[in-house]
Every structure is written in structure tokens, then in C-alpha cells.
Design an enzyme around this catalytic site. Structure first.
Site, PDB file in Angstrom:
ATOM      1  CE  LYS A   1      -3.749  -0.025   2.474  1.00 39.34           C
ATOM      2  NZ  LYS A   1      -4.568  -0.159   3.673  1.00 39.34           N
TER       3      LYS A   1
ATOM      4  NE  ARG B   1      -6.146   4.932   4.974  1.00 39.82           N
ATOM      5  CZ  ARG B   1      -7.359   4.644   4.524  1.00 39.82           C
ATOM      6  NH1 ARG B   1      -7.627   3.452   4.059  1.00 39.82           N
ATOM      7  NH2 ARG B   1      -8.313   5.554   4.523  1.00 39.82           N
TER       8      ARG B   1
ATOM      9  N   GLY C   1      -7.957  -6.863   5.089  1.00 41.75           N
ATOM     10  CA  GLY C   1      -8.786  -6.952   6.289  1.00 41.75           C
ATOM     11  C   GLY C   1      -8.152  -7.720   7.447  1.00 41.75           C
TER      12      GLY C   1
ATOM     13  CG  MET D   1      -2.290  -7.014   9.657  1.00 39.85           C
ATOM     14  SD  MET D   1      -0.609  -6.618   9.220  1.00 39.85           S
ATOM     15  CE  MET D   1      -0.764  -6.152   7.522  1.00 39.85           C
TER      16      MET D   1
ATOM     17  NE  ARG E   1      -6.191  -4.201  -2.213  1.00 36.48           N
ATOM     18  CZ  ARG E   1      -6.621  -4.367  -0.982  1.00 36.48           C
ATOM     19  NH1 ARG E   1      -5.769  -4.441   0.002  1.00 36.48           N
ATOM     20  NH2 ARG E   1      -7.903  -4.438  -0.719  1.00 36.48           N
TER      21      ARG E   1
ATOM     22  CG  HIS F   1     -14.829  -9.356   4.636  1.00 37.80           C
ATOM     23  ND1 HIS F   1     -15.174 -10.585   5.140  1.00 37.80           N
ATOM     24  CD2 HIS F   1     -13.533  -9.160   4.955  1.00 37.80           C
ATOM     25  CE1 HIS F   1     -14.121 -11.095   5.750  1.00 37.80           C
ATOM     26  NE2 HIS F   1     -13.118 -10.251   5.653  1.00 37.80           N
TER      27      HIS F   1
ATOM     28  CB  SER G   1       9.673 -44.420 -15.618  1.00 40.17           C
ATOM     29  OG  SER G   1       8.583 -43.695 -15.097  1.00 40.17           O
TER      30      SER G   1
ATOM     31  CB  CYS H   1       5.174 -42.856 -13.966  1.00 40.54           C
ATOM     32  SG  CYS H   1       5.997 -44.299 -13.281  1.00 40.54           S
TER      33      CYS H   1
ATOM     34  CE1 TYR I   1       7.660 -39.896 -18.549  1.00 39.00           C
ATOM     35  CE2 TYR I   1       9.627 -40.108 -19.896  1.00 39.00           C
ATOM     36  CZ  TYR I   1       8.684 -40.666 -19.057  1.00 39.00           C
ATOM     37  OH  TYR I   1       8.755 -41.988 -18.704  1.00 39.00           O
TER      38      TYR I   1
HETATM   39  C1  PEP Z   1       5.278 -45.793  -8.149  1.00 37.29           C
HETATM   40  O1  PEP Z   1       5.661 -46.617  -7.325  1.00 37.29           O
HETATM   41  O2  PEP Z   1       5.554 -44.575  -8.073  1.00 37.29           O
HETATM   42  C2  PEP Z   1       4.454 -46.206  -9.286  1.00 37.29           C
HETATM   43  C3  PEP Z   1       4.110 -45.358 -10.232  1.00 37.29           C
HETATM   44  O3  PEP Z   1       3.998 -47.472  -9.267  1.00 37.29           O
HETATM   45  P1  PEP Z   1       2.743 -47.956  -8.410  1.00 37.29           P
HETATM   46  O4  PEP Z   1       2.116 -46.758  -7.791  1.00 37.29           O
HETATM   47  O5  PEP Z   1       1.854 -48.662  -9.343  1.00 37.29           O
HETATM   48  O6  PEP Z   1       3.396 -48.848  -7.411  1.00 37.29           O
END
Ligand code: PEP
Ligand code: MG
Length: 947
Positions: free
Chosen positions: A31, A100, A109, A111, A344, A467, A800, A868, A888
Site C-alpha cells: 500500500k 493504515r 482486512g 490487520m 493494488r 468482504h 521412470s 510416473c 518428462y
Molecule cells: C510408483 O511406485 O511410483 C508407481 C508409479 O507405481 P505404483 O504406484 O503402481 O506402485
């Protein structure tokens, strides 16, 4: 002497001291920084000054103002007196100020703010002479005493509200505007008595004492209960402190040529480019913000005060351009003169955040990159939340479940049980785990805890800037305000609309998107991403950022690479199609065992498990093969051209068998009743299941261990994968299968199983005469696999990270039991900052991943790496994956849009700076001898292709 106080005209000094605008905001609060900046831009701001957050932090340490601060305040007051031509405490020409709060991050609101400081008995008399408006002056005075009592001395609102209500009742008045000058004067004297009775001394007549107490109260309000709870929720540091802004009072309550209001330069609910605000003539600021009096829409000002309206619109537009964002402005008109009190960046809903960011980029005010950074993954999440079913909503009017319509203050659908106060709503939500809807006539800052705990909020009064609306929008809580048809009886704990009565604890449905409220539970549907054009645009920009070939620096080697891709975990073709429509560019995990649970397959799977001979097992598997082939065919077709990672069977086999306890019960019942038909079969089955029993199944015969114990199952799966892939190829579908072996702990396991599977792959390709690229790889789920990743990569062409199991095994916490047993306590006690099954533990699990990638790529420089586990859809975990060099992340289809944005955020926040090196010579992986010649050749070609 350190500078603790900055006049509004001293923005350059503040910039010089802090070195950046961020620094100015930290020093003077949002502010304060805004007021100094507006003053510099020539916007009409009432003169004033800001006491720094550094002073607040000193005060919080010692309980005293830092040395020199108060003298600087006094000097600044002299300067303000000079600028205004008025004098603080002078009855003949009085200057009144407000005090203020204002921290670096807006905490609306949460403080304290005290208005009308500088009024005492003598000044009040003087002001009456000057303004000739005793009603106005006595009203100001009583507000000051009330605010002093409640905010500086923490008295209950009730101690002042009660005498006022009693007075009005005695006089037969309905509203405050019925009160005359004499009435307010009498009330001032009552309030003074109340003040003395509760505080222990007279209301201070010394105006500088007032200023000192008010300043201390604002500093102290940084550590008020409300403020702490808010910071915890918003993740704001408790160390920042608040600044104090001391600003000349301008009055919106000086007659009908005066007024006050708040406005957003764009619609904070939808993001539409339209000024949206409310104002009240002859009123003071908090009347509008509290939503206590129903305010007029800002457009009406055009006819009431055309010149002021035009000036206001010009200034607001200028402010929006200056700050390059939607502004939330507060203004006051004093006798026809416009004053801007605050600007603001406005709080907004997820929908509006996305639209505003995309519009501002399209208008050229910000870059696409800035637009991406302005939208949070939580915003995207909120946009994909369920909404009420359109048909059910349409029928609601006919079937009598429609209750009322109010202002659609914060979008989203909420179903819950009604509670009429914040404490009960919070208690029922937290202790009884209920879904609650907090219903109030209007809300105040003290209600915020109940709102946060509730699924939705409903008020019968107030408008889009009240509010309730502002707070709900900020927290993404669906909210309807001003549903005036609803009569709330707080004593009887009911609300009624005509004949319909809803009692406390009953269910209602609140649609913050349309403003409609329904009795009972309204069915919900998932929103469609396809219709959210701005979000699609933003996500496309996010993908473009990640696709830049030099956006990140590869760890270890330091050469330029692209950002993360987002793949999805999908088991069925319909999930794969959804994943594609949400923008996934690969399947990172297809859990094949889910397909075994289908009703027509489970008996075959069970027969296969119970087989006594390899022939019996093969026969059952032969029956399963066409099913699996069809499954994979559908996946390849849906992902045409994108990689599909299919994981071979993972869970222990007992998971496919009937429940042991239930079966035992059946057997006992049959025995007791003397039923023999089928008993022998059940007994055999029971014995077989008992034979499979393991004390620690998650660490038992599962994953690759199961494949080694019973290779026929995975051999069937690989055949199904390659037959489906070859068939697709012949149908001109581009396939990129990747076969994933789960739960590897030692390279020897891969050495044992992988060549057998690769032989099947080659054989099928030969039989079918279909040619396509493929990979064999593994999950890294066991710490030993991560540690020995260099060896594992000799066989695995991709990794993975199965971070669900990797977290389980690294911490030694059971992923099935820890959350309900001790994880919550661990978080409450600060032993764990976050739940490691949701947000990757960078220091432990994350380090293992980092090591595994570096080691794996020593063996195989172009090793493809993904994740994953559940963490693949969590923004903080995604950032870690970006940093350690994942190619990824893979997550549930519903989280794909969130992950796309989070991936772009990671890329932008850690963007490659300066010069990055390119490796002189590309080192090819040593392809293990086990691969066939054809595969070796194609693998070499592939490696050469990747950067
Ligand atoms: C994991 O273990 O992260 C995985 C993807 O396999 P699951 O959850 O099927 O054991
Ligand atoms: Mg796993």
C-alpha cells in the site's frame, strides 16, 4: 541516523535505499509503495507518509519504537501540515489522519486500520464551526472512539454496537441515517463511558498520543490471530512485518457531493474488460468494503458526477497501464474532489486470472512469459474442478430445489451442510469432517477461518466487492453474496425463502458461477477444457516455452536442452484420449494389471494363478492374450505417434484373488450348515490363497521378481504389446512402445528377464513383418536401483521414477498406512514440512533421483528419464524434475494441464542464463551384447538423433 519514515514524495529515496521496486515494496509495504508511486505519477493522493516495515520489525523485537523513529514521524507530520495547510490538533483548522496497515503482500482486512485520528472534544467543536455540519463531526468522533476501543484495545465490537442498537430502539430508529447530530453527540458521550469502563482510562484527548497508540496497534496487528492464520494459509513469511501509512483524512461523508468507493479495473470474477465497482454517496470507506449498506454500481456515478467519473476512469486506466495488471482501487470524493486512496493488483478468481493474463499479453502490456508466470498451477486446478450438472440446474426451478439467486462472487460449485457462524462451520468441517457451507447476512474479517474451512459461502447482503466476495475469490472458495431473498434468522438458526425453510445442518448447493443457490445436493460434472479458450491459449504458450531447445541447461554436462514434456498415466484408451485432449504427449505409465480386474478376465487370471503346471498357465494366458492385445491396440491408436510406456505386471498375485477372510467365513458357514456342494473347491482356493500369504507383500513377490518367478505372464504381455504394435503399424498408425520392467533392484534381474522379452519382441516383429522403434526400460523405485543406476542403464534404455515406491522405501514409511497413522502428526509437529507422498522430498528421494540420472547417463548419455509416481502432477516436484534433467513428467490426465503450466514455470524461473556449453563429442552408449543386431543398429541411430 536510519530513515524510518518516507513522505509520499520520497519514492526516489526509497528506491535508492533498497535498490529495487521489490525492495521498496518490502520496505514500505504494497500500500505504501503504491501511494508513493501514485504520488510520483501525479495521481491525486492525500498527503501522508509511511513508517517502514523495518521499524515494525524493530518494534516487534523490543516492544519499543526504534530510536529516532518518533522524531521522524513528528517531522513528517509537520510536512503534511504544510502540504495541506492544516494543523494536527488545532481546533481552528484541524488535520485528521488515518493510520493504515500495509505489508509487502496484501492481506486484506487482516490487520488494523484506524480512521479519524486527531479528533478530540476541542477539535470536534472547532470542526463543527468550520463545517457547519455537527452530525458529520459527531459521527466521525464516535467512529474514532469505537475504532480505538476495538482495534487499539481489542474490545469486542459488541460493547459499542449494543448501546447503539439500544439507543436506536429507544428512539424508534431503523437505520443509522435516522440518527441526528444530537443523537450522535449523545452517543459520543456514551462511547467515552464505555471506553473508560473497559480500558480503565479516559479516551485520549492528546492527538499525538492517539497517533502513537494507533501506530503501535498497527504494528502489533501483524501478530494478530487473523493475520497469522492468513499468512499460514497463503505461505507468507512471518518475518516481513507491516508498514504503517499515515494519511490525511478525506471525507466521503460530507454530504451528497461526497462519496467513497472501491473498484476493479477488470471484472475480478470473469476477467472481462469492464470496470466493476461500487460506491456510496455520503459514506466512509468501511461502509462499502464491509458490504453493510448496499452500494451503487460505479456506472451510476457517470450521471451523478460526470466530471469526477471521467477523471476516475482516466486515472484507473492509467494505473492499470502503469502496473500492467488489473487494479483494485479505493477512492473518496470530498465535496466534488476526487482522491485516490489506494491501488493494488486486484485479487481475482482462477478464471479471471487466466483471462486477464492472456488479454494483457494480447494487448501488448506484458509478454507471454509474464502471462504464464501470472497464472498459478492452483488456478488451473480450480478451473478443472467440477461444476453443477447443467440439466439438473435447469430442472431445479421446476422441481422446487431452486432457493434464491445472488451475486456470483466467486465461481465454482459447492455442496455442504449449512452453518450460521464461522466457529461452528470450522468446527464441523475440522472435527466432524463435514462439508460445510457458511451462511451469514454478511462477513467480517473475524469470519475468515470459517470461510476457509468451508466448501462454500453464502451471504444475504453485500455486493461483488464485499468482504465475503473478496476473501472467497482470493481463496478460490465458491461464493454467492447478496442473495437478498434469503432471510436468515441467526437466533433460530434457520434461513427461509417464502415457505422454504433450511435449518442448520441441512444440505444446500451453492453455485458461485451463476449465483444460484439450491436446497439439497445438486449433482456435479467435470468441466470441459475445450471450452476454456484462454486457458488453452496460455497452455499452448507454456508448451512453446518448454519446447525451446535452449531453455534449460543440462545438469552435469551443461549443454542447452529443451524443457520438460508432460505425459500421462493412463490404463485405458479412453484415459489416453482424455490425456491427449488435455495436452499429454506420451503415456508415461500404463498399469497393465488394472486390465486384469475386468469382470470377464478376473476368473481367467485366477485360473492362471492357480495353475499347477506351466501348460495350464500358458493355456490361461493364451486366453488373456487377445484381451491385452486389444487394450494395447486402443492405446497405440489413441496416442498415434506418441510414446506409450507399458509397465509389465507389478502387484503381488494375491491381489487378484478373493479376500481370504471372506472366503474363510464362507467355508466355515458351509461346514456348519453341512453344505458340501462346491465346498471342496472353496477349500482348495482358500489353501492356495493361504499359500500365497506374505507378511510384507509390498516388499515381496511382485514386480520383476514375480516376472522371474513366473515369466509366462510377462512373456504373454510382451507378445500382446508387440502384436498390437505391429498390427497398428500395418494400419499406418505410428507406434512407439516402451516396455517397462517394474521394481528392479539389481541389474542382474534385468540381465535375466530382458533378453527373454526382447527375443519375443524380435520374433513378433519377424512374424508380423511390422517395423517400429521400441525401448525396454525400467522403473527406479528401489533405492538400490537408484544407487546402482550406472549398471542398470547398461540394460535399461529408459528410467521412470516410481516415486510412490521410491518414497516408501527411502523413508521406510508404508504408502498405505503412513498417512492415516502418523504423517499428519509429523506435519503438525514440524517433523515433516510436507507430505512426502504428495510433494517430492528433494533432500532424500530427490537426491537419489539426481544421482540416478547422472549415473545412468554416464552409461547411456541419451537415457530417457521420466517420473510416473503421484509426484508427476505436483508443481514443486515437477520443478525438481526440471532441475535434475528429467525429459518428462507423467501424471493423471486431469493434472496434465497443471503440469504443463508448472513445467513452463520451472523453465522460466530457472531459464538458462548466459553462455552454455555444447559437448564436443557425443558419446554413444555401450549397447549391451544381449540386444539383437537389428535393435543395436536402430538404437545407435536413435541415440545419434537425440541432441
Ligand atoms: C510408483 O511406485 O511410483 C508407481 C508409479 O507405481 P505404483 O504406484 O503402481 O506402485
Ligand atoms: Mg511402484
Amino acid at each position: 541516523m536510519k530513515k524510518w519514515v518516507y513522505l509520499f514524495g520520497e519514492v526516489a529515496e526509497a528506491e535508492k535505499y533498497t535498490g529495487s521496486w521489490e525492495g521498496v515494496r518490502a520496505l514500505l509495504g504494497g500500500k505504501g509503495a503504491g501511494l508513493l508511486d501514485m504520488t510520483r505519477a501525479g495521481v491525486p493522493v492525500p498527503p501522508g507518509f509511511t513508517v517502514t516495515t523495518e521499524a515494525c520489525n524493530e518494534f516487534r523485537k523490543t516492544g519499543k519504537f526504534p530510536a529516532g523513529m518518533w522524531d521522524q514521524v513528528l517531522t513528517a507530520m509537520k510536512s503534511v501540515e504544510k502540504q495541506t495547510g492544516k494543523k494536527f490538533g488545532d481546533a481552528n483548522n484541524p488535520l485528521l489522519v488515518s493510520c493504515r496497515s500495509g505489508a509487502k503482500f496484501s492481506m486484506p482486512g487482516m490487520m488494523n486500520t484506524i480512521l479519524n485520528i486527531g479528533l478530540n472534544d476541542e477539535v470536534a467543536e472547532g470542526m463543527i464551526k468550520l463545517t457547519n455540519n455537527p452530525r458529520f463531526v459527531w459521527d466521525l468522533y464516535r467512529r474514532l472512539i469505537e475504532m480505538f476501543g476495538t482495534t487499539v484495545f481489542n474490545l469486542d465490537d459488541e460493547v459499542f454496537e449494543h448501546p447503539l442498537a439500544e439507543y436506536k430502539e429507544r428512539k424508534g430508529y431503523k437505520v443509522d441515517t435516522d440518527m441526528t447530530a444530537e443523537d450522535w453527540k449523545e452517543l459520543v458521550s456514551t462511547y467515552k463511558d464505555v471506553f473508560k469502563r473497559h480500558v480503565g482510562f479516559d479516551f485520549p484527548q492528546d492527538v499525538y498520543k492517539q497517533l502513537e497508540l494507533a501506530t503501535k496497534a498497527v504494528f502489533e496487528s501483524w501478530n494478530g490471530k487473523r493475520a497469522i492464520a492468513y499468512r499460514n494459509k497463503e505461505g507468507i513469511s512471518h518475518d516481513l512485518g507491516t508498514a504503517v501509512n499515515i494519511v490525511t483524512m478525506v471525507f466521503g461523508n460530507m454530504g451528497n457531493d461526497s462519496g467513497t468507493g472501491v473498484a476493479f479495473t477488470r471484472n475480478p470474477s470473469t476477467g472481462e474488460q469492464e470496470m466493476m465497482g461500487d460506491y456510496l454517496l455520503n459514506a466512509q470507506g468501511e461502509d462499502v468494503v464491509a458490504g453493510i449498506r448496499n452500494a451503487d454500481p460505479i456506472e451510476h456515478l457517470q450521471s451523478q458526477m460526470p466530471k469526477v467519473y471521467k477523471q476516475f476512469m482516466d486515472i484507473s486506466n492509467k494505473l492499470e497501464k502503469h502496473y500492467k495488471d488489473m487494479q483494485d482501487v479505493e477512492f473518496t470524493i470530498e465535496r466534488g474532489k476526487l482522491w485516490m486512496l489506494q491501488t493494488r493488483n486486484g485479487k481475482r478468481t482462477a478464471k479471471s486470472a487466466v483471462k486477464i493474463a492472456v488479454d494483457l499479453a494480447n494487448e501488448g502490456l506484458i509478454t507471454k512469459e509474464e502471462a504464464i508466470l501470472r497464472v498459478t498451477p492452483e488456478n488451473v486446478d480450480a478451473l478443472l474442478h467440477p461444476q453443477f450438472d447443467a440439466e439438473a440446474m435447469m430442472n431445479a426451478e421446476k422441481d422446487g430445489t431452486f432457493l434464491a439467486k445472488g451475486v456470483n462472487a466467486s465461481p465454482g460449485a459447492a455442496v455442504g451442510q449449512v452453518y450460521f457462524d464461522a466457529d461452528t462451520a470450522e468446527k464441523m468441517a475440522k472435527e466432524d469432517k463435514q462439508d460445510t457451507i457458511m451462511v451469514r447476512p454478511f462477513t467480517k474479517p473475524d469470519d475468515v477461518h470459517g470461510m476457509i474451512a468451508s466448501k462454500g459461502v453464502l451471504t444475504s447482503e453485500g455486493g461483488a466487492t464485499s468482504h465475503a466476495a473478496v476473501v472467497a475469490r482470493q481463496f478460490g472458495i465458491p461464493c454467492v453474496v447478496g442473495a437478498s431473498a434469503i432471510k436468515i434468522n441467526l437466533e433460530r438458526r434457520v434461513m427461509t425463502v417464502g415457505e422454504t425453510v433450511v435449518k442448520e445442518g441441512e444440505w444446500i448447493s451453492v453455485d458461485g458461477t451463476t449465483g444460484k443457490v439450491f436446497v439439497g445436493k445438486m449433482p456435479m460434472t467435470s468441466p470441459s477444457l475445450e471450452q476454456q479458450t484462454e486457458l488453452l491459449t496460455l497452455l499452448k504458450w507454456a508448451d512453446d516455452i518448454c519446447a525451446r531447445k535452449d531453455i534449460r541447461v543440462a545438469p552435469v554436462k551443461g549443454y542447452p536442452t529443451r524443457g520438460l514434456q508432460v505425459w500421462a498415466n493412463a490404463d485405458y484408451p479412453k484415459d489416453a484420449r482424455r490425456a491427449r485432449s488435455y495436452g499429454a504427449v506420451g503415456i508415461g505409465l500404463c498399469r497393465t494389471e488394472h486390465m486384469f480386474f475386468e469382470p470377464e478376465r478376473l476368473p481367467i487370471v485366477q485360473r492362471m494363478i492357480l495353475s499347477h503346471t506351466s501348460e495350464e498357465r500358458t493355456a490361461a494366458l493364451d486366453e488373456l492374450l487377445p484381451y491385452q492385445r486389444k487394450d494395447f491396440d486402443g492405446l497405440f491408436e489413441a496416442m498415434d505417434g506418441y510414446p506409450v510406456i507399458i509397465r509389465l505386471i507389478d502387484p503381488p498375485l494375491h491381489e487378484f484373488m478373493p479376500d481370504e477372510e471372506k472366503l474363510l467365513e464362507e467355508v466355515i458357514t458351509m461346514r456348519v450348515k453341512g453344505e458340501s456342494d462346491g465346498l471342496a473347491d472353496k477349500e482348495t482356493l482358500l489353501n492356495a490363497i493361504r499359500g500365497m500369504h506374505e507378511s510384507n507383500p509390498m516388499m515381496g513377490l511382485r514386480g520383476v521378481r514375480l516376472s522371474i518367478a513366473m515369466p509366462e505372464i510377462v512373456e504373454m504381455q510382451v507378445r500382446a504389446i508387440f502384436e498390437a504394435a505391429a498390427d497398428c503399424t500395418l494400419r499406418s498408425i505410428v507406434v512407439r512402445p516402451e516396455v517397462m520392467i517394474p521394481l528392479t533392484g539389481t541389474v542382474k534381474e534385468l540381465e535375466w528377464i530382458q533378453p527373454r522379452l526382447e527375443r519375443i519382441a524380435s520374433a513378433v516383429m519377424g512374424e508380423k513383418k511390422g517395423k517400429f522403434d521400441y525401448k525396454f526400460g525400467t522403473m527406479i523405485e528401489i533405492p538400490r536401483a537408484a544407487v546402482t543406476a550406472a549398471e542398470i542403464a547398461q540394460h535399461a534404455e529408459f528410467f521412470s521414477f516410481g516415486t510412490n515406491d521410491l518414497t516408501q522405501m527411502t523413508y521406510g514409511y508404508s504408502r498405505d498406512d503412513a498417512e492415516r497413522n502418523f504423517l499428519i502428526t509429523y506435519q503438525e509437529q514440524g517433523i515433516l514440512e510436507k507430505n512426502p507422498f504428495q510433494t517430492l522430498d528433494r533432500n532424500g528421494v530427490g537426491k537419489l533421483m539426481d544421482w540416478a540420472i547422472a549415473e545412468g547417463r554416464k552409461t547411456r548419455p541419451n537415457l530417457e528419464v521420466g517420473i510416473c509416481g503421484e509426484h508427476g502432477g505436483d508443481p514443486s516436484s515437477i520443478e525438481w524434475c526440471h532441475l535434475i534433467g528429467n525429459n518428462y513428467v507423467s501424471c493423471s490426465p486431469f493434472r496434465v494441464p497443471i503440469a504443463r503450466l508448472a513445467a513452463a514455470h520451472s523453465a522460466l524461473r530457472h531459464r538458462a542464463q548466459g553462455k552454455v556449453t555444447t559437448p564436443k563429442k557425443k558419446v554413444l552408449a555401450k549397447i549391451p551384447k544381449t540386444r539383437s543386431k537389428v535393435t543395436q543398429k536402430s538404437a545407435k541411430k536413435k541415440f545419434a538423433k537425440v541432441k
